[in-house]
Design a protein around this motif. Structure first.
Motif, mmCIF file in Angstrom:
data_model
loop_
_atom_site.group_PDB
_atom_site.id
_atom_site.type_symbol
_atom_site.label_atom_id
_atom_site.label_comp_id
_atom_site.label_asym_id
_atom_site.label_seq_id
_atom_site.Cartn_x
_atom_site.Cartn_y
_atom_site.Cartn_z
ATOM 1 N N SER A 84 0.828 -1.213 0.000
ATOM 2 C CA SER A 84 0.000 0.000 0.000
ATOM 3 C C SER A 84 0.858 1.257 0.000
ATOM 4 O O SER A 84 0.604 2.212 -0.750
ATOM 5 C CB SER A 84 -0.911 0.014 1.229
ATOM 6 O OG SER A 84 -1.897 -0.982 1.141
ATOM 7 N N TYR A 85 1.893 1.275 0.837
ATOM 8 C CA TYR A 85 2.709 2.477 1.002
ATOM 9 C C TYR A 85 3.491 2.831 -0.248
ATOM 10 O O TYR A 85 3.870 3.987 -0.442
ATOM 11 C CB TYR A 85 3.685 2.287 2.162
ATOM 12 C CG TYR A 85 3.056 2.339 3.538
ATOM 13 C CD1 TYR A 85 1.675 2.443 3.707
ATOM 14 C CD2 TYR A 85 3.839 2.276 4.679
ATOM 15 C CE1 TYR A 85 1.106 2.477 4.965
ATOM 16 C CE2 TYR A 85 3.280 2.318 5.942
ATOM 17 C CZ TYR A 85 1.914 2.413 6.082
ATOM 18 O OH TYR A 85 1.357 2.450 7.337
ATOM 19 N N SER A 86 3.755 1.846 -1.104
ATOM 20 C CA SER A 86 4.525 2.114 -2.321
ATOM 21 C C SER A 86 3.676 2.770 -3.409
ATOM 22 O O SER A 86 4.209 3.285 -4.388
ATOM 23 C CB SER A 86 5.136 0.813 -2.864
ATOM 24 O OG SER A 86 4.124 -0.070 -3.322
ATOM 25 N N ILE A 87 2.354 2.766 -3.239
ATOM 26 C CA ILE A 87 1.444 3.263 -4.279
ATOM 27 C C ILE A 87 0.664 4.491 -3.829
ATOM 28 O O ILE A 87 0.481 5.448 -4.588
ATOM 29 C CB ILE A 87 0.459 2.147 -4.703
ATOM 30 C CG1 ILE A 87 1.234 0.976 -5.322
ATOM 31 C CG2 ILE A 87 -0.601 2.666 -5.673
ATOM 32 C CD1 ILE A 87 0.398 -0.264 -5.534
ATOM 33 N N ILE A 88 0.200 4.484 -2.575
ATOM 34 C CA ILE A 88 -0.714 5.518 -2.090
ATOM 35 C C ILE A 88 -0.045 6.385 -1.029
ATOM 36 O O ILE A 88 0.602 5.869 -0.117
ATOM 37 C CB ILE A 88 -1.979 4.872 -1.485
ATOM 38 C CG1 ILE A 88 -2.699 4.019 -2.531
ATOM 39 C CG2 ILE A 88 -2.920 5.923 -0.918
ATOM 40 C CD1 ILE A 88 -3.249 4.787 -3.699
ATOM 41 N N LYS A 89 -0.211 7.692 -1.126
ATOM 42 C CA LYS A 89 0.180 8.606 -0.059
ATOM 43 C C LYS A 89 -1.006 8.781 0.874
ATOM 44 O O LYS A 89 -2.073 9.218 0.450
ATOM 45 C CB LYS A 89 0.598 9.962 -0.633
ATOM 46 C CG LYS A 89 1.948 9.964 -1.306
ATOM 47 C CD LYS A 89 2.448 11.377 -1.558
ATOM 48 C CE LYS A 89 1.585 12.096 -2.558
ATOM 49 N NZ LYS A 89 2.099 13.443 -2.862
ATOM 50 N N PHE A 90 -0.818 8.438 2.126
ATOM 51 C CA PHE A 90 -1.903 8.506 3.092
ATOM 52 C C PHE A 90 -1.985 9.914 3.668
ATOM 53 O O PHE A 90 -1.032 10.408 4.260
ATOM 54 C CB PHE A 90 -1.686 7.484 4.211
ATOM 55 C CG PHE A 90 -1.952 6.072 3.791
ATOM 56 C CD1 PHE A 90 -3.029 5.371 4.294
ATOM 57 C CD2 PHE A 90 -1.129 5.429 2.870
ATOM 58 C CE1 PHE A 90 -3.287 4.066 3.899
ATOM 59 C CE2 PHE A 90 -1.376 4.127 2.468
ATOM 60 C CZ PHE A 90 -2.465 3.447 2.985
ATOM 61 N N GLU A 91 -3.130 10.556 3.485
ATOM 62 C CA GLU A 91 -3.324 11.925 3.944
ATOM 63 C C GLU A 91 -4.192 12.007 5.199
ATOM 64 O O GLU A 91 -4.090 12.954 5.964
ATOM 65 C CB GLU A 91 -3.971 12.762 2.829
ATOM 66 C CG GLU A 91 -3.178 12.803 1.536
ATOM 67 C CD GLU A 91 -1.916 13.652 1.644
ATOM 68 O OE1 GLU A 91 -1.736 14.329 2.679
ATOM 69 O OE2 GLU A 91 -1.113 13.631 0.695
ATOM 70 N N ASN A 92 -5.049 11.014 5.396
ATOM 71 C CA ASN A 92 -6.040 11.097 6.484
ATOM 72 C C ASN A 92 -5.588 10.327 7.720
ATOM 73 O O ASN A 92 -6.346 9.588 8.326
ATOM 74 C CB ASN A 92 -7.399 10.571 6.004
ATOM 75 C CG ASN A 92 -7.311 9.138 5.503
ATOM 76 O OD1 ASN A 92 -6.227 8.651 5.197
ATOM 77 N ND2 ASN A 92 -8.454 8.475 5.427
ATOM 78 N N GLU A 93 -4.321 10.496 8.100
ATOM 79 C CA GLU A 93 -3.775 9.819 9.261
ATOM 80 C C GLU A 93 -3.259 10.851 10.261
ATOM 81 O O GLU A 93 -3.181 12.045 9.967
ATOM 82 C CB GLU A 93 -2.622 8.882 8.841
ATOM 83 C CG GLU A 93 -3.003 7.817 7.825
ATOM 84 C CD GLU A 93 -3.841 6.707 8.426
ATOM 85 O OE1 GLU A 93 -4.085 6.734 9.648
ATOM 86 O OE2 GLU A 93 -4.252 5.807 7.677
ATOM 87 N N SER A 94 -2.873 10.383 11.462
ATOM 88 C CA SER A 94 -2.248 11.273 12.426
ATOM 89 C C SER A 94 -0.936 11.798 11.842
ATOM 90 O O SER A 94 -0.350 11.190 10.940
ATOM 91 C CB SER A 94 -1.976 10.527 13.732
ATOM 92 O OG SER A 94 -1.021 9.505 13.510
#
Length: 277
Positions: free
Chosen positions: A155-165
């Protein structure tokens, strides 16, 4: 087209009806080809507690043993109704989940990551996978955490997570950018992840685990799943695990108790469009 963070009753009911169309197509394939599936997660809870959808649930989850999933995968990659599309971790470069998904074309179910992928996120049915776990406790521990790490890296290699702490976002995006500058492709990480998940596929194992969807990755026995039982879900009969009580308690504890009223909702996606449906 609806843009919202909270479903209205009509939209949620419409979504559930469209998802039943997907689900019935999936069941038809499983019955025709003698493939075993089980209701899973919130859909299993809905089956037992509500005899259908949890009233505020917005998706359907099923699970299969790896052998059945691979048979389904082979079938759908060769022959699938033109109205649908099948995703697995290896057949779409920017698909960032490690389980399968059947989607309904010409619909839209755009979540927060929708602009980061190269395909249109449609209304879907999730198909999780049960993989074998070794009996030896040391091997089991190492295997589970290798699988967990590779699943996260996929997941981390494809998507930038914005809705996290803030801290989690910094860690995730640091990993994302490191992978981008290293000579490692997301596809190579995906292949390694699947290889890890299936390491014990042909061993005689009694225990199984759903690696992607469980943070603590609880282990169950094949005898908890088989022989399957039948139960009512909306207007059809579906498969449930032999020991559904144990499976549900692992995920929900006292699963027959309703959550507080203020928690009885799911957030709607950024955009949803039913198209012709």
């Amino acid at each position: 087209m609806i843009k919202s963070k909270r479903y209205d009753d009509d939209t949620l009911k419409h979504l559930q009806q469209v998802e039943m169309k997907l689900f019935k197509y999936f069941i038809e394939i499983c019955e025709e080809h003698d493939l075993t599936y089980f209701m899973y997660a919130g859909s299993l809870l809905g089956t037992i507690r509500h005899h259908g959808f949890i009233p505020w649930d917005d998706d359907i989850d099923v699970i299969m043993f790896r052998e059945d999933f691979e048979k389904l995968n082979n079938l759908l990659e060769k022959d699938i109704d033109i109205k649908y599309r099948f995703f697995n971790v290896l057949n779409e470069e920017t698909y960032h989940y490690t389980w399968g998904r059947i989607t309904l074309k010409n619909t839209l179910f755009k979540e927060w990551w929708g602009d980061q992928v190269d395909y249109t996120p449609n209304i879907f049915l999730d198909i999780f996978i049960l993989d074998n776990i070794p009996t030896n406790n040391i091997k089991k521990f190492i295997h589970k955490w290798r699988c967990f790490t590779l699943n996260m890296l996929t997941s981390y290699s494809i998507i930038k997570f914005e809705n996290e702490s803030t801290l989690k976002k910094i860690i995730q995006q640091t990993i994302y950018y490191i992978i981008k500058i290293l000579p490692i492709s997301p596809f190579s990480i995906k292949k390694r992840c699947v290889k890890c998940f299936t390491k014990y596929q042909y061993d005689d194992c009694e225990e199984v685990c759903d690696f992607p969807s469980e943070f603590l990755m609880p282990i169950s026995f094949k005898s908890d799943w088989l022989p399957l039982k039948k139960a009512k879900f909306e207007d059809i009969e579906v498969n449930i695990p032999n020991n559904y009580d144990k499976i549900l308690k692992m995920d929900y504890g006292n699963y027959m108790e309703l959550p507080p009223e203020e928690s009885r909702f799911n957030e709607a996606p950024e955009e949803i469009d039913f198209g012709e449906y």
